[in-house]
Design a protein around this motif. Structure first.
Motif, PDB file in Angstrom:
ATOM      1  N   LEU A 141       0.824  -1.203   0.000  1.00 19.94           N
ATOM      2  CA  LEU A 141       0.000   0.000   0.000  1.00 19.94           C
ATOM      3  C   LEU A 141       0.864   1.261   0.000  1.00 19.94           C
ATOM      4  CD1 LEU A 141      -2.951  -0.965   2.376  1.00 19.94           C
ATOM      5  CD2 LEU A 141      -2.944  -0.792  -0.110  1.00 19.94           C
ATOM      6  N   ALA A 142       2.030   1.198   0.646  1.00 21.41           N
ATOM      7  CA  ALA A 142       2.956   2.331   0.578  1.00 21.41           C
ATOM      8  C   ALA A 142       3.402   2.560  -0.864  1.00 21.41           C
ATOM      9  CB  ALA A 142       4.156   2.083   1.471  1.00 21.41           C
ATOM     10  N   SER A 143       3.616   1.478  -1.600  1.00 21.52           N
ATOM     11  CA  SER A 143       4.005   1.595  -3.015  1.00 21.52           C
ATOM     12  C   SER A 143       2.894   2.232  -3.837  1.00 21.52           C
ATOM     13  CB  SER A 143       4.348   0.216  -3.580  1.00 21.52           C
ATOM     14  OG  SER A 143       5.426  -0.357  -2.881  1.00 21.52           O
ATOM     15  N   VAL A 144       1.651   1.810  -3.585  1.00 19.93           N
ATOM     16  CA  VAL A 144       0.509   2.385  -4.305  1.00 19.93           C
ATOM     17  C   VAL A 144       0.410   3.882  -4.031  1.00 19.93           C
ATOM     18  CG1 VAL A 144      -2.016   2.401  -4.470  1.00 19.93           C
ATOM     19  CG2 VAL A 144      -0.787   0.228  -4.341  1.00 19.93           C
ATOM     20  N   PHE A 145       0.494   4.232  -2.750  1.00 20.67           N
ATOM     21  CA  PHE A 145       0.425   5.638  -2.359  1.00 20.67           C
ATOM     22  C   PHE A 145       1.571   6.419  -2.985  1.00 20.67           C
ATOM     23  CE2 PHE A 145      -2.117   7.397   1.354  1.00 20.67           C
ATOM     24  CZ  PHE A 145      -2.092   8.694   0.881  1.00 20.67           C
ATOM     25  N   GLY A 146       2.775   5.852  -2.898  1.00 20.06           N
ATOM     26  CA  GLY A 146       3.958   6.535  -3.403  1.00 20.06           C
ATOM     27  C   GLY A 146       3.924   6.747  -4.907  1.00 20.06           C
ATOM     28  N   LEU A 147       3.493   5.723  -5.664  1.00 18.06           N
ATOM     29  CA  LEU A 147       3.426   5.848  -7.121  1.00 18.06           C
ATOM     30  C   LEU A 147       2.457   6.952  -7.525  1.00 18.06           C
ATOM     31  CD1 LEU A 147       3.391   2.069  -8.118  1.00 18.06           C
ATOM     32  CD2 LEU A 147       5.246   3.705  -8.522  1.00 18.06           C
ATOM     33  N   ARG A 148       1.330   7.003  -6.825  1.00 14.14           N
ATOM     34  CA  ARG A 148       0.340   8.034  -7.139  1.00 14.14           C
ATOM     35  C   ARG A 148       0.861   9.425  -6.786  1.00 14.14           C
ATOM     36  NH1 ARG A 148      -3.218  10.491  -4.087  1.00 14.14           N
ATOM     37  NH2 ARG A 148      -5.117  11.376  -4.978  1.00 14.14           N
ATOM     38  N   ALA A 200       3.188   4.378   9.692  1.00 14.14           N
ATOM     39  CA  ALA A 200       4.487   5.066   9.616  1.00 14.14           C
ATOM     40  C   ALA A 200       5.227   4.692   8.332  1.00 14.14           C
ATOM     41  CB  ALA A 200       5.331   4.721  10.840  1.00 14.14           C
ATOM     42  N   ILE A 201       5.158   3.421   7.949  1.00 11.49           N
ATOM     43  CA  ILE A 201       5.801   2.982   6.703  1.00 11.49           C
ATOM     44  C   ILE A 201       5.179   3.696   5.507  1.00 11.49           C
ATOM     45  CG2 ILE A 201       6.093   1.005   5.150  1.00 11.49           C
ATOM     46  CD1 ILE A 201       6.359  -0.735   7.683  1.00 11.49           C
ATOM     47  N   ILE A 202       3.859   3.798   5.509  1.00 10.31           N
ATOM     48  CA  ILE A 202       3.180   4.500   4.414  1.00 10.31           C
ATOM     49  C   ILE A 202       3.590   5.971   4.406  1.00 10.31           C
ATOM     50  CG2 ILE A 202       0.928   5.237   3.541  1.00 10.31           C
ATOM     51  CD1 ILE A 202      -0.205   2.581   4.564  1.00 10.31           C
ATOM     52  N   GLY A 203       3.658   6.587   5.588  1.00  8.34           N
ATOM     53  CA  GLY A 203       4.056   7.987   5.677  1.00  8.34           C
ATOM     54  C   GLY A 203       5.461   8.232   5.164  1.00  8.34           C
ATOM     55  N   VAL A 206       1.025   5.285 -16.454  1.00  5.30           N
ATOM     56  CA  VAL A 206       1.586   3.942 -16.291  1.00  5.30           C
ATOM     57  C   VAL A 206       1.764   3.629 -14.803  1.00  5.30           C
ATOM     58  CG1 VAL A 206       3.630   2.510 -16.692  1.00  5.30           C
ATOM     59  CG2 VAL A 206       2.723   3.947 -18.530  1.00  5.30           C
ATOM     60  N   LEU A 207       2.224   4.594 -14.017  1.00  3.58           N
ATOM     61  CA  LEU A 207       2.393   4.378 -12.585  1.00  3.58           C
ATOM     62  C   LEU A 207       1.059   4.040 -11.922  1.00  3.58           C
ATOM     63  CD1 LEU A 207       4.886   7.258 -11.636  1.00  3.58           C
ATOM     64  CD2 LEU A 207       5.396   4.846 -11.996  1.00  3.58           C
ATOM     65  N   ALA A 208      -0.012   4.691 -12.380  1.00  3.45           N
ATOM     66  CA  ALA A 208      -1.336   4.384 -11.838  1.00  3.45           C
ATOM     67  C   ALA A 208      -1.733   2.951 -12.165  1.00  3.45           C
ATOM     68  CB  ALA A 208      -2.370   5.358 -12.402  1.00  3.45           C
ATOM     69  N   LEU A 209      -1.429   2.493 -13.373  1.00  2.05           N
ATOM     70  CA  LEU A 209      -1.756   1.108 -13.763  1.00  2.05           C
ATOM     71  C   LEU A 209      -0.935   0.107 -12.951  1.00  2.05           C
ATOM     72  CD1 LEU A 209      -2.024   1.527 -17.651  1.00  2.05           C
ATOM     73  CD2 LEU A 209      -3.873   1.498 -15.956  1.00  2.05           C
ATOM     74  N   VAL A 210       0.318   0.461 -12.663  1.00  3.66           N
ATOM     75  CA  VAL A 210       1.141  -0.400 -11.802  1.00  3.66           C
ATOM     76  C   VAL A 210       0.518  -0.474 -10.409  1.00  3.66           C
ATOM     77  CG1 VAL A 210       3.394  -0.653 -10.682  1.00  3.66           C
ATOM     78  CG2 VAL A 210       3.262   0.041 -13.088  1.00  3.66           C
ATOM     79  N   GLY A 211       0.025   0.652  -9.925  1.00 12.18           N
ATOM     80  CA  GLY A 211      -0.649   0.668  -8.632  1.00 12.18           C
ATOM     81  C   GLY A 211      -1.867  -0.241  -8.602  1.00 12.18           C
ATOM     82  N   ILE A 212      -2.645  -0.243  -9.690  1.00  7.30           N
ATOM     83  CA  ILE A 212      -3.818  -1.129  -9.785  1.00  7.30           C
ATOM     84  C   ILE A 212      -3.379  -2.584  -9.706  1.00  7.30           C
ATOM     85  CG2 ILE A 212      -5.642  -1.946 -11.338  1.00  7.30           C
ATOM     86  CD1 ILE A 212      -5.864   0.952 -12.375  1.00  7.30           C
ATOM     87  N   ALA A 213      -2.310  -2.919 -10.416  1.00 11.40           N
ATOM     88  CA  ALA A 213      -1.815  -4.303 -10.400  1.00 11.40           C
ATOM     89  C   ALA A 213      -1.380  -4.704  -8.990  1.00 11.40           C
ATOM     90  CB  ALA A 213      -0.645  -4.446 -11.379  1.00 11.40           C
ATOM     91  N   ILE A 214      -0.738  -3.788  -8.258  1.00 15.68           N
ATOM     92  CA  ILE A 214      -0.304  -4.089  -6.889  1.00 15.68           C
ATOM     93  C   ILE A 214      -1.517  -4.361  -6.000  1.00 15.68           C
ATOM     94  CG2 ILE A 214       0.784  -3.112  -4.826  1.00 15.68           C
ATOM     95  CD1 ILE A 214       2.713  -1.638  -6.709  1.00 15.68           C
ATOM     96  N   VAL A 215      -2.532  -3.499  -6.097  1.00 15.21           N
ATOM     97  CA  VAL A 215      -3.733  -3.680  -5.276  1.00 15.21           C
ATOM     98  C   VAL A 215      -4.414  -5.005  -5.608  1.00 15.21           C
ATOM     99  CG1 VAL A 215      -6.053  -2.772  -4.784  1.00 15.21           C
ATOM    100  CG2 VAL A 215      -4.119  -1.203  -4.988  1.00 15.21           C
ATOM    101  N   TYR A 216      -4.503  -5.300  -6.883  1.00 16.85           N
ATOM    102  CA  TYR A 216      -5.221  -6.503  -7.317  1.00 16.85           C
ATOM    103  C   TYR A 216      -4.466  -7.782  -6.976  1.00 16.85           C
ATOM    104  CZ  TYR A 216      -7.873  -9.637 -10.346  1.00 16.85           C
ATOM    105  OH  TYR A 216      -8.638 -10.665 -10.827  1.00 16.85           O
ATOM    106  N   LEU A 217      -3.130  -7.769  -7.146  1.00 18.52           N
ATOM    107  CA  LEU A 217      -2.346  -9.001  -7.022  1.00 18.52           C
ATOM    108  C   LEU A 217      -1.723  -9.215  -5.643  1.00 18.52           C
ATOM    109  CD1 LEU A 217      -0.476  -8.848 -10.462  1.00 18.52           C
ATOM    110  CD2 LEU A 217      -2.460 -10.272  -9.878  1.00 18.52           C
ATOM    111  N   LEU A 218      -1.378  -8.142  -4.945  1.00 15.90           N
ATOM    112  CA  LEU A 218      -0.583  -8.281  -3.726  1.00 15.90           C
ATOM    113  C   LEU A 218      -1.328  -7.969  -2.436  1.00 15.90           C
ATOM    114  CD1 LEU A 218       2.827  -6.730  -4.882  1.00 15.90           C
ATOM    115  CD2 LEU A 218       2.140  -9.132  -4.859  1.00 15.90           C
TER     116      LEU A 218
END
Length: 455
Positions: free
Chosen positions: A17-24, A138-141, A173-185
């Motif tokens: 989720l930190a990756s999703v937040f960060g990519l966005r 904290a990790i997300i922050g 593209v970063l948003a699409l990567v975020g979707i893949a992370i949410v869906y798969l991980l």
């Protein structure tokens, strides 16, 4: 599960989720250091519209932040997050295909409509235990802070090689990567965390706006992001005028941001040791003020500009890291979600107003006018801190409470509030949860014993 550390699932949730937040956030931030330089070919280009384009996402974010969080409670976290990322990608494509600045503004506004911050944090809360939730957040922050630093590095590099079209395309593209992370991980939660911790309750907003300490902090984050956005309308142009080629701006931004992180650490340590949040707050504002005055006074001296950027980000990083923590300390027990909802709305509204004000000021007064206006706002903020109090250092706990009626809830709240070290206790019947604010010496086993007895 490990009792004193994150479980494997919680680590997976935190970092995914930190990756999703960060990519966005990278997609939103990468435009800041480059748009004034690389958008000059767009039809309708002007400093005012540069500012509006940079900050446009903030208005739609501010409007939709709380509603999207509430929607995630009704429809599920993951569907709302994925839908928000799709909307963000659509906004990125609109901006990438635009040959006018008005189209870019519209695309940025659509990007902001994908307001998923509350839903992401709520999902993180759903998938973590009460005692480990702070670590996950904290990790997300930290990832959000890192994403801002990386955006200062990548923005100028991407824009130099791919132009604005490529930069906006990359954000899609970063948003699409975020979707893949949410869906798969990211696992799908079976239960939901207590709402008071994570989601805003509109009915309670008016009550929180009467709290003078919270209002000061909300005004602070509004001003901080207003100043940040306004500065980046003018700063890239000053760096070019001082002799730093636009493709080399990352060579100044990135080291300055990393150096600022290092310089911020002593401020945090001193604040914690002396328990003087207000004092360090004012020191950080002093750094912001010094940086803005340097930017206004020496607009064409590269080394002075570099020093000013370092001072600016030192103050900015400290304030950005401290404000959410202070919100949590000052907000009433069980109302953190609402307090953070108002805080986030103020933050995004500040970004929009900063773009509007910065662009207008640059058009009328030039870069020095932008920096002097920002400096005046820092002085206003310093005046607001005169009524700020140092928070009492308390811990928060959220515990399950199987109460069946109002009288049970009231009786349990009374028992918990009488325990040694409990500063505040509330039991919410609808959520079947007890919220506690406690002093350092509090023994959690006392509360568990009371809850076990009631159950």
């Amino acid at each position: 599960m490990a009792a004193n550390g994150l479980s494997a699932t919680e680590k997976k949730v935190a970092f995914s989720l930190a990756s999703v937040f960060g990519l966005r956030m990278m997609g939103l931030f990468m435009i800041m250091p480059v748009f004034a330089l690389y958008g000059q070919h767009l039809t309708g280009f002007s400093p005012l519209w540069v500012g509006i384009a940079i900050g446009a996402y903030g208005l739609t974010q501010a409007v939709l932040q709380i509603p999207m969080g509430i929607l995630s409670d009704k429809m599920g976290r993951k569907p709302v997050i994925i839908a928000g990322l799709v909307v963000f990608a659509i906004g990125s494509v609109i901006a990438a295909m635009s040959d006018s600045i008005y189209g870019v503004v519209f695309g940025r506004a659509v990007q902001g409509m994908g307001a998923i911050a509350a839903a992401v944090l709520a999902l993180a809360a759903d998938l973590s235990r009460d005692e480990q939730r702070t670590k996950v957040m904290a990790i997300i922050g930290m990832c959000i802070g890192l994403s801002f630093a990386l955006s200062l590095l990548m923005g100028p590099i991407v824009a130099e090689h791919m132009g604005l079209t490529g930069l906006f395309g990359l954000t899609a593209v970063l948003a699409l990567v975020g979707i893949a992370i949410v869906y798969l991980l990211v696992p799908t939660p079976i239960t939901q965390a207590p709402k008071g911790d994570i989601l805003a309750a509109p009915a309670k907003i008016k009550q929180l706006l009467k709290n003078p300490q919270l209002v000061r902090l909300d005004a602070g984050i509004f001003l901080l992001h207003l100043i940040l956005t306004a500065v980046f309308v003018a700063l890239p142009l000053d760096l070019v005028d001082a002799g730093l080629a636009k493709e080399q701006h990352w060579l100044l931004y990135f080291p300055a941001f990393i150096g600022a992180f290092i310089l911020m650490v002593p401020l945090i340590i001193i604040s914690a040791k002396k328990k003087s949040a207000r004092g360090m707050f004012q020191v950080a504002l002093g750094l912001l003020l010094a940086a803005l005055l340097l930017l206004a006074a020496f607009p064409l001296t590269l080394w002075v500009l570099a020093l000013a950027v370092l001072l600016f980000f030192t103050g900015f990083n400290y304030l950005e890291a401290s404000l959410p923590s202070l919100i949590a300390k000052f907000c009433p027990v069980g109302e953190k979600g609402t307090a953070m909802g108002v805080y986030s709305t103020s933050q995004f509204l500040g970004a929009f107003c900063g773009g509007l004000l910065g662009g207008g000021a640059y058009q009328l007064l030039g870069a020095s006018g932008v920096f002097l206006l920002a400096a005046a706002l820092v002085v206003l903020w310093l005046l607001l801190t005169l009524g700020m109090t140092n928070p009492v250092m308390l811990k928060s706990y959220t515990l399950a409470a199987e109460v069946n009626n109002t009288s049970d809830a009231q009786r349990l709240a009374q028992q918990l509030s009488e325990l040694d070290g409990v500063a505040e206790a509330i039991v919410v019947l609808e959520e079947k949860v007890a919220y506690l604010k406690v002093e350092e010496h509090f023994d959690l086993r006392q509360a568990r014993a009371v809850l076990g007895f009631v159950n």
